[in-house]
Write a protein that holds these residues in place. Sequence first.
Motif, PDB file in Angstrom:
ATOM      1  N   HIS A 157      28.474  80.058 -10.635  1.00 23.18           N
ATOM      2  CA  HIS A 157      29.648  80.098  -9.760  1.00 23.18           C
ATOM      3  C   HIS A 157      29.316  80.634  -8.368  1.00 23.18           C
ATOM      4  N   HIS A 158      28.083  81.119  -8.191  1.00 22.42           N
ATOM      5  CA  HIS A 158      27.667  81.515  -6.844  1.00 22.42           C
ATOM      6  C   HIS A 158      27.097  80.331  -6.083  1.00 22.42           C
TER       7      HIS A 158
ATOM      8  N   HIS B 177      24.180  87.670 -11.184  1.00 22.29           N
ATOM      9  CA  HIS B 177      25.533  87.752 -11.724  1.00 22.29           C
ATOM     10  C   HIS B 177      25.630  88.798 -12.817  1.00 22.29           C
TER      11      HIS B 177
HETATM   12 CU   LIG Z   1      29.030  86.130 -10.286  1.00 21.22          CU
END
Ligand SMILES: [Cu+2]
Lengths: 572, 143
Positions: free
Chosen positions: A311-312, A262
């Motif tokens: 959030h992945h 990220h």
């Molecule tokens: Cu991300």
Amino acid sequence: MTTLDAPRHDILDTTATGDNYLTHSRGFLSWALTLDHKRIGVMYMVAVLCSFFLGGVFALLLRTELLTPGRTIVDADTYNQFFTLHGAIMVFLVIIPSIPAALGNFVLPIMLGAKDVAFPRLNLASFYLWIGGAIFTLYSLAVGGFDTGWTFDTPYSTTTTAGGVIPVLMGVFILGFSSIFTGLNFIVTIHKLRPPGMTWFKMPLFLWALYSTALIQVLATPVLAITLCLLIVERTLNIGIFNPSMGGDPVLYQHFFWFYSHPAVYIMIVPAMGIISEIIAVHSHRHIFGYTYIAFSSVAIAMFSFIVWGHHMFTSGQSGVMNTIFSLISFSVGIPSAVKTFNWVMTLYKGTISLTAPMCYGLAFLFLFTIGGLTGLHCATLATDVHLHDTYFVVAHFHYVMMGSALIAMIGGLHHWWPKMTGRMYHEGTGIAGCIIIFVGFNMTFFTQFMLGSQGMPRRYYDYQPEFQTYHIVSTIGAYIMAAGFVTTAVCLMQSLMSGRRAPANPWGGRSLEWQCASPPRHDNFEHPPTVGDCYDFTPVVWDERQQGYVVDRALDTHIPHGKSPNTGGHQ
Amino acid sequence: MSHTDPSPHSAAHATDQPLVGHLVPVRILISTAAALLALTIITVAVRYIDVGEFNVWVAIGIAVVKAALVATFFMHLKWDRPFNVLVFVGCTLFVVLMIAFCVLDTSQYRDTQFTGNPPMAQETLDANAPGAPITQKKADINR
Ligand SMILES: [Cu+2]
């Protein structure tokens, strides 16, 4: 007018004698062993653009395969390799090094007013590490390729029979070190090599962006290195860290991987935002709006980027508590991004906009980044993400951010600094045409994918239901149009190299220090230590008919105290 | 040919900076090494004292003291600028952040996992593994 004559004289002299970094020394070794940040930047740029071509070819191949349901040109296993290669090449070989290592290397020291980066040898080593990583990646193709997707998710990556998994993991491991070296170099350079007068808040915003990026590179990339090492060990020795059948935890792999990946997204987008801050201000000839807000939002994004990786993983089996925490923090990233966007728009407002090719890319960025950023909120929302996860919606979202924003900014920056890098102007009309074709093709390719995804078409699938075919056809045609746009751009830039008009020192009316040295710059960048002013105050920048470019008339500058000679001391 | 001439500012730097960095007296180095060795022995020693839940915290505590000694004396942080300490502590915080979030997550979904040994590990255990780290054999689970 004596104040005006002095710098103008210098610029004409350096251009006339022709001694610049390109002609300073000759021969293959003078490039291969160079310690000049400008040459390393140019070599990086060539290498990155070659990889971009390769990644682009894979993109076209996989889009062609998706023209019809079932088999179109290749079988399913080859298709898996295509999308994996497209992703891995574009992420690790192209976008991550493109702005910091290629453009940043060239521009950062000049913008700062320094003669080179802090560790020139480390800089060259970083380039050779990149080459090493690229060789390993290509070697993996020779020994069976890899079909894991660019994320190397376990347990598939530990069990797949594709022979190239370990070489490519080695390759990405090495590329990570190349990235760390660049980041380390930039941090030290910005801390240590600022000339007198170049305080933190006089730095151009591109430097703030590169600094924030460098922080992420240094802090996050080691985690990727360790993760990939563990994956190699897992695959070879079966020790049971990630492989569930050995008692490992595949979700842990995703934690480790996304802790890097990220922030890696911000390694791509933050420097792109820096370029846009430069392009928007310079080409609308107006003082950047909210300088400190843009500067601090870069640092804020860098910091936030470390606490949103989950959030992945909303559908990976991650616990409900962590899902909620990560969803909440992910929304907060929207704030600094929006701060930047509003400030850019405010800079445009009542500006004297020159619709040059870089500015067209800048405007395209604003448009595409807004779409890419806002659709990110859909993905950060827990309930909608369960539906959208691993569909084409996500594919479209991150292409709007990574390609439509980061790469578009990179190409825009390439046009912006092209006269500085090569000493040649490109044909403005062709450049703008390339930008428009890319913009149209891009939206055709990826906007349709939002529709595909929200209707449930999963990503990375070889086959699909017939009702999706119309969207796939439009998307593929868009990809072809985009390719035509990139060819146009390449032709435009090649033509400029062969027969472009000689570039003046300051073709756009920029104020930061790189526009105060010759195009292309001397080997040691500046003949005289440059005077640091407010790099976004364009009032003293005036058009000079003789040079066909802009000059900075110091008499008009209210920020430089007159009667005082520019500082010439060493570094602090 | 290749770029060999040093640029003016690096030449200037070479003269106004000492060639060797800060030197630490041998006495300090040796006592640091001795302290590290002593702590290693203590680490092994506390292995035989069972304080239940706090076992891990004792081990981590000793490790932190050792790491701090290395950073302070061997890595010269004591004599460097305070900013470097800030960078070091800041980076450590990032490591803590990563591990803490991962552990928080795994502890949350732990009870959704199957108990017992995973199949491949069990295979090894059933075959031959007298001193294997996982001592719970299939027979024990079934009982
Ligand atoms: Cu991300």
